[in-house]
Design a protein around this motif. Structure first.
Motif, PDB file in Angstrom:
ATOM      1  N   HIS A  49       0.691  -1.376  -0.164  1.00 26.23           N
ATOM      2  CA  HIS A  49       0.164  -0.289   0.165  1.00 26.23           C
ATOM      3  C   HIS A  49       0.847   1.165  -0.122  1.00 26.23           C
ATOM      4  N   THR A  50       0.335   2.247  -1.082  1.00 28.00           N
ATOM      5  CA  THR A  50       2.021   3.425  -1.343  1.00 28.00           C
ATOM      6  C   THR A  50       0.621   4.173  -0.409  1.00 28.00           C
ATOM      7  N   PHE A  51       1.424   5.683  -0.311  1.00 36.56           N
ATOM      8  CA  PHE A  51       0.638   7.101   0.329  1.00 36.56           C
ATOM      9  C   PHE A  51       1.385   8.044  -0.505  1.00 36.56           C
ATOM     10  N   GLU A  52       0.912   9.127  -0.465  1.00 35.93           N
ATOM     11  CA  GLU A  52       1.901  10.377  -1.351  1.00 35.93           C
ATOM     12  C   GLU A  52       1.785  10.930  -0.144  1.00 35.93           C
ATOM     13  N   LEU A  53       2.551  12.174   0.249  1.00 37.08           N
ATOM     14  CA  LEU A  53       1.992  12.962   1.264  1.00 37.08           C
ATOM     15  C   LEU A  53       1.793  14.414   0.305  1.00 37.08           C
ATOM     16  N   PRO A  54       1.226  15.203   1.163  1.00 33.60           N
ATOM     17  CA  PRO A  54       1.223  16.449   0.393  1.00 33.60           C
ATOM     18  C   PRO A  54       2.288  17.651   0.554  1.00 33.60           C
ATOM     19  N   VAL A  55       3.195  18.665  -0.376  1.00 35.46           N
ATOM     20  CA  VAL A  55       3.868  18.901  -0.185  1.00 35.46           C
ATOM     21  C   VAL A  55       3.187  20.876   0.676  1.00 35.46           C
ATOM     22  N   VAL A  56       4.369  20.406   2.060  1.00 35.14           N
ATOM     23  CA  VAL A  56       3.882  21.609   2.421  1.00 35.14           C
ATOM     24  C   VAL A  56       4.828  22.627   2.741  1.00 35.14           C
ATOM     25  N   ASP A  57       4.286  24.383   2.698  1.00 38.10           N
ATOM     26  CA  ASP A  57       5.839  24.443   2.571  1.00 38.10           C
ATOM     27  C   ASP A  57       5.969  25.050   3.175  1.00 38.10           C
ATOM     28  N   MET A  74       4.515   2.035   1.988  1.00 36.62           N
ATOM     29  CA  MET A  74       5.569   3.009   1.753  1.00 36.62           C
ATOM     30  C   MET A  74       5.067   4.088   1.012  1.00 36.62           C
ATOM     31  N   ASP A  75       5.674   5.182   1.213  1.00 40.39           N
ATOM     32  CA  ASP A  75       4.919   6.574   0.862  1.00 40.39           C
ATOM     33  C   ASP A  75       6.077   6.659  -0.513  1.00 40.39           C
ATOM     34  N   GLY A  76       5.369   7.935  -1.248  1.00 37.21           N
ATOM     35  CA  GLY A  76       5.859   7.855  -2.669  1.00 37.21           C
ATOM     36  C   GLY A  76       5.137   7.514  -3.760  1.00 37.21           C
ATOM     37  N   ASP A  77       5.505   8.314  -4.389  1.00 37.34           N
ATOM     38  CA  ASP A  77       4.632   7.409  -5.857  1.00 37.34           C
ATOM     39  C   ASP A  77       4.366   6.188  -6.213  1.00 37.34           C
ATOM     40  N   LEU A  78       3.339   5.589  -6.266  1.00 38.38           N
ATOM     41  CA  LEU A  78       2.369   3.993  -6.970  1.00 38.38           C
ATOM     42  C   LEU A  78       4.097   3.452  -7.591  1.00 38.38           C
ATOM     43  N   VAL A  79       4.059   3.994  -8.870  1.00 41.73           N
ATOM     44  CA  VAL A  79       4.755   3.279 -10.427  1.00 41.73           C
ATOM     45  C   VAL A  79       6.376   3.356  -9.620  1.00 41.73           C
ATOM     46  N   TYR A  80       6.306   3.961  -8.815  1.00 43.41           N
ATOM     47  CA  TYR A  80       8.058   4.092  -9.114  1.00 43.41           C
ATOM     48  C   TYR A  80       8.044   3.042  -7.081  1.00 43.41           C
ATOM     49  N   ASN A  81       7.123   3.100  -6.458  1.00 41.66           N
ATOM     50  CA  ASN A  81       7.692   1.869  -4.929  1.00 41.66           C
ATOM     51  C   ASN A  81       7.088   0.456  -6.196  1.00 41.66           C
ATOM     52  N   ILE A  82       6.173   0.653  -6.962  1.00 43.57           N
ATOM     53  CA  ILE A  82       6.357  -1.093  -7.080  1.00 43.57           C
ATOM     54  C   ILE A  82       7.654  -1.402  -8.164  1.00 43.57           C
ATOM     55  N   ARG A  83       8.117  -0.508  -8.555  1.00 41.67           N
ATOM     56  CA  ARG A  83       8.764  -0.771  -9.162  1.00 41.67           C
ATOM     57  C   ARG A  83      10.256  -0.907  -8.419  1.00 41.67           C
ATOM     58  N   LYS A  84      10.287   0.028  -7.301  1.00 40.91           N
ATOM     59  CA  LYS A  84      11.254  -0.407  -5.894  1.00 40.91           C
ATOM     60  C   LYS A  84      11.663  -2.288  -5.781  1.00 40.91           C
ATOM     61  N   ALA A  85       9.944  -1.912  -4.929  1.00 43.38           N
ATOM     62  CA  ALA A  85       9.514  -3.415  -4.333  1.00 43.38           C
ATOM     63  C   ALA A  85       9.728  -4.999  -5.185  1.00 43.38           C
ATOM     64  N   VAL A  86       9.512  -4.484  -6.413  1.00 43.60           N
ATOM     65  CA  VAL A  86      10.101  -5.178  -7.686  1.00 43.60           C
ATOM     66  C   VAL A  86      11.949  -6.151  -6.979  1.00 43.60           C
ATOM     67  N   VAL A  87      12.446  -5.264  -7.290  1.00 44.80           N
ATOM     68  CA  VAL A  87      13.776  -5.367  -7.482  1.00 44.80           C
ATOM     69  C   VAL A  87      14.222  -5.939  -5.727  1.00 44.80           C
ATOM     70  N   GLU A  88      13.926  -5.117  -4.814  1.00 44.70           N
ATOM     71  CA  GLU A  88      14.092  -5.581  -3.333  1.00 44.70           C
ATOM     72  C   GLU A  88      13.373  -6.446  -2.824  1.00 44.70           C
ATOM     73  N   ASP A  89      12.426  -6.914  -3.211  1.00 48.36           N
ATOM     74  CA  ASP A  89      11.859  -8.030  -2.687  1.00 48.36           C
ATOM     75  C   ASP A  89      11.278  -9.687  -4.164  1.00 48.36           C
ATOM     76  N   LYS A  90      12.574  -8.844  -4.783  1.00 48.31           N
ATOM     77  CA  LYS A  90      13.063 -10.129  -5.736  1.00 48.31           C
ATOM     78  C   LYS A  90      11.446 -10.845  -6.599  1.00 48.31           C
ATOM     79  N   ILE A  91      10.426  -9.910  -6.595  1.00 51.07           N
ATOM     80  CA  ILE A  91       9.044 -10.263  -7.203  1.00 51.07           C
ATOM     81  C   ILE A  91       9.148 -11.140  -8.850  1.00 51.07           C
TER      82      ILE A  91
END
Length: 277
Positions: free
Chosen positions: A36-44, A93-110
């Protein structure tokens, strides 16, 4: 043991895809990694000098609480299908969904990704650019995409479209490995048009090479490629349609507008997208 990544937002669409992920894990004797991923809003921070960190921490905590509450519901779904023995692990995971999928694929040997897509608009967005579509174009492992109105049923026939290229052959071999585990048949379709450059000898070579496999090859002479594929799905009782991601431009037009609606409503089947280098 095969490792299957299941990205979810805990919606009904995702829960439906979860059933397909469980059944795939059962067939492949695999395990599921729930993401499950989520994106935190950009806060100045200049406008929130005192408490902007508290905002982030509060949002992260609420996501964690939701994640913690939803996981038992997924376990209930598994147990309700007598699949409670499937190993489940979890990533938040916090952040962009596609980026996190790609990251998880590598890290978890998907080995596989299973994702849900919503209804007719979901089919359009799958091919034309939404989260699932973006994940498809970036994913380096096979991805099973399941529409919200696609109930699970035992896979008996896998459709495979081909132009008899060498790259297609390696993908077909991978699909056949899955078919053996599912005890399924593979039906290959080639739509031969007036400008087709595939030689009859090439087709015969494929038939010879795969002669001992549970696969048949259909060659249809037609200028109506899209309509021929729809007929193929219906006539051959296709349960899963395999697509090769290097052909994505073809599928962009295939599943656009009225054709998208036709597939989503008349032929509700999952799509198995296989990346081709």
């Amino acid at each position: 043991m095969k490792r299957i990544l299941f990205p979810t937002d805990f919606s009904e669409t995702a829960n439906n895809a979860f059933v397909h992920a469980l059944e795939l894990a059962k067939v492949l004797k695999g395990e599921l990694i729930i993401l499950h991923t989520f994106e935190l809003p950009v806060v100045d921070s200049q406008y929130f000098p005192q408490n902007y960190m508290e905002i982030y921490e509060s949002l992260e905590l609420s996501q964690f609480d939701m994640f913690k509450d939803e996981i038992p519901k997924l376990r209930e779904i598994a147990e309700g299908r007598n699949l409670g023995d499937i190993k489940l692990s979890h990533r938040l995971m916090d952040g962009d969904l596609v980026y996190n999928i790609r990251k998880a694929v590598v890290e978890d040997k998907i080995d596989f990704v299973v994702m849900g897509t919503s209804g007719t608009s979901g089919w359009e967005s799958f091919f034309l650019g939404s989260n699932t579509g973006n994940a498809l174009s970036d994913c380096t492992v096979p991805m099973l995409c399941v529409g919200s109105d696609v109930p699970f049923k035992k896979v008996q026939t896998i459709g495979f479209t081909t132009r008899f290229r060498e790259k297609d052959k390696s993908a077909l071999k991978n699909v056949l490995k899955i078919a053996h585990k599912m005890k399924a048949q593979v039906r290959c379709l080639y739509v031969k048009t007036a400008v087709s450059d595939v030689l009859d000898g090439t087709i015969r070579d494929w038939e010879t090479e795969f002669g001992q496999e549970p696969v048949t090859f259909s060659v249809v002479f037609s200028e109506e490629v899209k309509e021929s594929m729809m007929d193929f799905i219906l006539q051959k009782d296709i349960d899963i349609l395999t697509m090769l991601t290097y052909k994505r431009g073809f599928f962009d037009s295939l599943f656009h507008s009225s054709m998208t609606k036709k597939v989503a409503t008349e032929f509700p089947i999952p799509i198995l997208a296989i990346p081709i280098e």
